[in-house]
Design a protein around this motif. Structure first.
Motif, PDB file in Angstrom:
ATOM      1  N   SER A   1      34.941  40.858  39.770  1.00 56.27           N
ATOM      2  CA  SER A   1      35.994  41.870  39.731  1.00 56.27           C
ATOM      3  C   SER A   1      36.705  41.962  41.076  1.00 56.27           C
ATOM      4  O   SER A   1      37.938  42.007  41.150  1.00 56.27           O
ATOM      5  CB  SER A   1      35.406  43.238  39.363  1.00 56.27           C
ATOM      6  OG  SER A   1      34.921  43.246  38.049  1.00 56.27           O
ATOM      7  N   VAL A   2      35.925  41.985  42.153  1.00 58.19           N
ATOM      8  CA  VAL A   2      36.514  42.031  43.503  1.00 58.19           C
ATOM      9  C   VAL A   2      37.301  40.749  43.775  1.00 58.19           C
ATOM     10  O   VAL A   2      38.387  40.787  44.368  1.00 58.19           O
ATOM     11  CB  VAL A   2      35.412  42.221  44.560  1.00 58.19           C
ATOM     12  CG1 VAL A   2      35.988  42.106  45.973  1.00 58.19           C
ATOM     13  CG2 VAL A   2      34.734  43.576  44.383  1.00 58.19           C
ATOM     14  N   PHE A   3      36.771  39.618  43.308  1.00 57.91           N
ATOM     15  CA  PHE A   3      37.491  38.346  43.459  1.00 57.91           C
ATOM     16  C   PHE A   3      38.824  38.406  42.727  1.00 57.91           C
ATOM     17  O   PHE A   3      39.856  37.949  43.237  1.00 57.91           O
ATOM     18  CB  PHE A   3      36.622  37.207  42.919  1.00 57.91           C
ATOM     19  CG  PHE A   3      37.264  35.860  43.007  1.00 57.91           C
ATOM     20  CD1 PHE A   3      37.558  35.285  44.232  1.00 57.91           C
ATOM     21  CD2 PHE A   3      37.586  35.151  41.856  1.00 57.91           C
ATOM     22  CE1 PHE A   3      38.160  34.028  44.320  1.00 57.91           C
ATOM     23  CE2 PHE A   3      38.186  33.904  41.928  1.00 57.91           C
ATOM     24  CZ  PHE A   3      38.474  33.344  43.161  1.00 57.91           C
ATOM     25  N   GLY A   4      38.811  38.977  41.520  1.00 58.02           N
ATOM     26  CA  GLY A   4      40.054  39.138  40.759  1.00 58.02           C
ATOM     27  C   GLY A   4      41.039  40.050  41.462  1.00 58.02           C
ATOM     28  O   GLY A   4      42.255  39.801  41.452  1.00 58.02           O
ATOM     29  N   ILE A   5      40.528  41.110  42.087  1.00 56.52           N
ATOM     30  CA  ILE A   5      41.398  42.024  42.830  1.00 56.52           C
ATOM     31  C   ILE A   5      42.076  41.291  43.979  1.00 56.52           C
ATOM     32  O   ILE A   5      43.275  41.466  44.227  1.00 56.52           O
ATOM     33  CB  ILE A   5      40.593  43.225  43.368  1.00 56.52           C
ATOM     34  CG1 ILE A   5      40.134  44.106  42.212  1.00 56.52           C
ATOM     35  CG2 ILE A   5      41.427  44.050  44.343  1.00 56.52           C
ATOM     36  CD1 ILE A   5      39.222  45.240  42.637  1.00 56.52           C
ATOM     37  N   VAL A  59      47.641  50.985  49.173  1.00 59.03           N
ATOM     38  CA  VAL A  59      47.727  51.929  48.054  1.00 59.03           C
ATOM     39  C   VAL A  59      47.311  51.252  46.752  1.00 59.03           C
ATOM     40  O   VAL A  59      46.533  51.816  45.963  1.00 59.03           O
ATOM     41  CB  VAL A  59      49.154  52.503  47.938  1.00 59.03           C
ATOM     42  CG1 VAL A  59      49.308  53.296  46.641  1.00 59.03           C
ATOM     43  CG2 VAL A  59      49.470  53.395  49.133  1.00 59.03           C
ATOM     44  N   ILE A  60      47.820  50.039  46.512  1.00 53.65           N
ATOM     45  CA  ILE A  60      47.493  49.308  45.282  1.00 53.65           C
ATOM     46  C   ILE A  60      45.998  49.006  45.220  1.00 53.65           C
ATOM     47  O   ILE A  60      45.348  49.201  44.182  1.00 53.65           O
ATOM     48  CB  ILE A  60      48.298  47.994  45.199  1.00 53.65           C
ATOM     49  CG1 ILE A  60      49.793  48.286  44.997  1.00 53.65           C
ATOM     50  CG2 ILE A  60      47.781  47.133  44.057  1.00 53.65           C
ATOM     51  CD1 ILE A  60      50.123  48.942  43.685  1.00 53.65           C
ATOM     52  N   PHE A  61      45.433  48.543  46.341  1.00 52.84           N
ATOM     53  CA  PHE A  61      44.007  48.209  46.381  1.00 52.84           C
ATOM     54  C   PHE A  61      43.161  49.450  46.128  1.00 52.84           C
ATOM     55  O   PHE A  61      42.185  49.397  45.357  1.00 52.84           O
ATOM     56  CB  PHE A  61      43.652  47.591  47.731  1.00 52.84           C
ATOM     57  CG  PHE A  61      42.195  47.223  47.867  1.00 52.84           C
ATOM     58  CD1 PHE A  61      41.731  46.047  47.328  1.00 52.84           C
ATOM     59  CD2 PHE A  61      41.312  48.063  48.530  1.00 52.84           C
ATOM     60  CE1 PHE A  61      40.386  45.699  47.439  1.00 52.84           C
ATOM     61  CE2 PHE A  61      39.971  47.729  48.645  1.00 52.84           C
ATOM     62  CZ  PHE A  61      39.513  46.544  48.100  1.00 52.84           C
ATOM     63  N   ILE A  88      43.389  50.455  42.386  1.00 49.03           N
ATOM     64  CA  ILE A  88      42.634  49.574  41.486  1.00 49.03           C
ATOM     65  C   ILE A  88      41.135  49.793  41.642  1.00 49.03           C
ATOM     66  O   ILE A  88      40.396  49.933  40.654  1.00 49.03           O
ATOM     67  CB  ILE A  88      42.987  48.102  41.745  1.00 49.03           C
ATOM     68  CG1 ILE A  88      44.447  47.834  41.382  1.00 49.03           C
ATOM     69  CG2 ILE A  88      42.082  47.177  40.940  1.00 49.03           C
ATOM     70  CD1 ILE A  88      44.910  46.437  41.707  1.00 49.03           C
ATOM     71  N   MET A  89      40.673  49.835  42.907  1.00 46.09           N
ATOM     72  CA  MET A  89      39.245  50.039  43.131  1.00 46.09           C
ATOM     73  C   MET A  89      38.809  51.401  42.616  1.00 46.09           C
ATOM     74  O   MET A  89      37.736  51.538  42.001  1.00 46.09           O
ATOM     75  CB  MET A  89      38.922  49.917  44.618  1.00 46.09           C
ATOM     76  CG  MET A  89      38.789  48.501  45.121  1.00 46.09           C
ATOM     77  SD  MET A  89      37.535  47.507  44.253  1.00 46.09           S
ATOM     78  CE  MET A  89      36.068  48.507  44.436  1.00 46.09           C
ATOM     79  N   GLY A  90      39.645  52.422  42.839  1.00 48.70           N
ATOM     80  CA  GLY A  90      39.329  53.757  42.345  1.00 48.70           C
ATOM     81  C   GLY A  90      39.233  53.785  40.832  1.00 48.70           C
ATOM     82  O   GLY A  90      38.330  54.419  40.263  1.00 48.70           O
ATOM     83  N   THR A  91      40.149  53.072  40.171  1.00 44.20           N
ATOM     84  CA  THR A  91      40.135  53.003  38.703  1.00 44.20           C
ATOM     85  C   THR A  91      38.873  52.316  38.194  1.00 44.20           C
ATOM     86  O   THR A  91      38.235  52.777  37.241  1.00 44.20           O
ATOM     87  CB  THR A  91      41.375  52.248  38.193  1.00 44.20           C
ATOM     88  OG1 THR A  91      42.561  52.919  38.637  1.00 44.20           O
ATOM     89  CG2 THR A  91      41.384  52.180  36.676  1.00 44.20           C
ATOM     90  N   MET A 122      39.601  40.152  36.538  1.00 50.34           N
ATOM     91  CA  MET A 122      39.027  41.502  36.619  1.00 50.34           C
ATOM     92  C   MET A 122      38.530  41.978  35.264  1.00 50.34           C
ATOM     93  O   MET A 122      37.402  42.449  35.120  1.00 50.34           O
ATOM     94  CB  MET A 122      40.067  42.482  37.172  1.00 50.34           C
ATOM     95  CG  MET A 122      40.221  42.489  38.668  1.00 50.34           C
ATOM     96  SD  MET A 122      41.273  43.842  39.220  1.00 50.34           S
ATOM     97  CE  MET A 122      42.889  43.223  38.828  1.00 50.34           C
ATOM     98  N   ILE A 123      39.399  41.877  34.274  1.00 44.70           N
ATOM     99  CA  ILE A 123      39.056  42.364  32.934  1.00 44.70           C
ATOM    100  C   ILE A 123      37.939  41.533  32.323  1.00 44.70           C
ATOM    101  O   ILE A 123      37.001  42.065  31.718  1.00 44.70           O
ATOM    102  CB  ILE A 123      40.304  42.348  32.028  1.00 44.70           C
ATOM    103  CG1 ILE A 123      41.358  43.322  32.571  1.00 44.70           C
ATOM    104  CG2 ILE A 123      39.936  42.718  30.601  1.00 44.70           C
ATOM    105  CD1 ILE A 123      42.689  43.247  31.863  1.00 44.70           C
ATOM    106  N   SER A 124      38.012  40.219  32.487  1.00 40.68           N
ATOM    107  CA  SER A 124      36.987  39.334  31.922  1.00 40.68           C
ATOM    108  C   SER A 124      35.625  39.611  32.543  1.00 40.68           C
ATOM    109  O   SER A 124      34.604  39.598  31.848  1.00 40.68           O
ATOM    110  CB  SER A 124      37.369  37.871  32.151  1.00 40.68           C
ATOM    111  OG  SER A 124      38.575  37.555  31.504  1.00 40.68           O
ATOM    112  N   ALA A 125      35.612  39.851  33.874  1.00 44.92           N
ATOM    113  CA  ALA A 125      34.342  40.100  34.555  1.00 44.92           C
ATOM    114  C   ALA A 125      33.658  41.340  34.000  1.00 44.92           C
ATOM    115  O   ALA A 125      32.440  41.364  33.805  1.00 44.92           O
ATOM    116  CB  ALA A 125      34.589  40.261  36.060  1.00 44.92           C
ATOM    117  N   ILE A 126      34.435  42.377  33.726  1.00 47.91           N
ATOM    118  CA  ILE A 126      33.872  43.622  33.199  1.00 47.91           C
ATOM    119  C   ILE A 126      33.388  43.447  31.768  1.00 47.91           C
ATOM    120  O   ILE A 126      32.347  43.985  31.371  1.00 47.91           O
ATOM    121  CB  ILE A 126      34.912  44.751  33.287  1.00 47.91           C
ATOM    122  CG1 ILE A 126      35.235  45.047  34.760  1.00 47.91           C
ATOM    123  CG2 ILE A 126      34.416  46.015  32.604  1.00 47.91           C
ATOM    124  CD1 ILE A 126      36.369  46.026  34.946  1.00 47.91           C
TER     125      ILE A 126
END
Length: 236
Positions: free
Chosen positions: A131-135, A160-162, A165-168, A113-117
């Motif tokens: 990022s979605v793949f990382g999630i 809730v976790i998903f 994370i997506m909201g963030t 996720m972080i690397s993709a961004i």
């Protein structure tokens, strides 16, 4: 299962046989440090090593797990007790192994996720895809970590976790668009109209006016697809 007692018993039996830690390690195909850790009570031999270890030391598996020599009167009693202890020990070891694997998966998902961004530019759609793949990888790790709770609680927790994370990620992306005038990374559709590029996101619209020109600028509006053509004309 008293690991310290078992370790001392292994050490005493080894010395009785006049076998060094190095020789015992070589016979079992492990390192000297492993033998030392067993004898210090830091950990136990793998279950697959119980039989060959006992054969080398001239003891039974029951005596190994008891950490002492057994007479006929106590042998059967300790045998049943050691079966229960071995099952409990194996279950804890499996749970620890699964927990480690789950943690590795979680960290790997976060890394993607972080690397993709950080690696992909906002204009590239690969950033959002990875990022979605990382999630998804992260969620697999979390699911393994909480697999013991009831399925419906696990499902609610995962949702809730998903969502968090997506909201963030979406909020961070919007802040980046607003503050740095970067194009949104998480977008539904990209439309090209001459020197205007329209980015349709879930919650807002972004227009890259005079794209690739010296006077390029970004317009951010509320999500209103009906006004898209009008705003494109306005950018021109």
């Amino acid at each position: 299962m008293n690991q310290e007692k078992i370790g001392k018993f292994i050490a005493n039996c080894r010395k009785e046989k006049n076998i060094t830690q190095a020789i015992l390690a070589e016979k079992l195909g492990v390192t000297d440090r492993s033998i030392s850790n067993w004898e210090n009570g830091k950990n136990m031999p793998d279950l697959s090593l119980f039989k060959p270890l006992c054969e080398i030391l001239g003891i039974t598996i029951n005596e190994l797990l008891s950490g002492e020599r057994l007479d006929k009167e106590t042998y059967q009693e300790r045998f049943e007790e050691n079966i229960v202890n071995t099952i409990d020990y194996s279950a804890k070891k499996v749970n620890k192994y699964n927990g480690t694997i789950s943690l590795i998966i979680i960290v790997f998902g976060l890394f993607i996720m972080i690397s993709a961004i950080m690696i992909f530019p906002s204009e590239s759609s690969w950033g959002s895809i990875y990022s979605v793949f990382g999630i998804m990888i992260f969620m697999v790790g979390v699911s393994r970590k909480v697999r013991k709770i009831k399925w419906w609680k696990r499902l609610m927790f995962m949702i809730v976790i998903f969502t968090f994370i997506m909201g963030t990620l979406l909020f961070t992306d919007y802040v980046n668009v607003k503050m740095n005038e970067e194009v949104p990374m998480f977008r539904i559709k990209t439309t090209y109209a001459g020197n205007v590029i329209y980015y349709d996101t879930l919650f807002y619209d972004a227009y890259r006016c005079n794209a690739n020109l010296d006077n390029e600028y970004l317009v951010i509006t509320k999500n209103n697809r009906a006004a898209t053509n009008e705003l494109i004309r306005y950018c021109k």
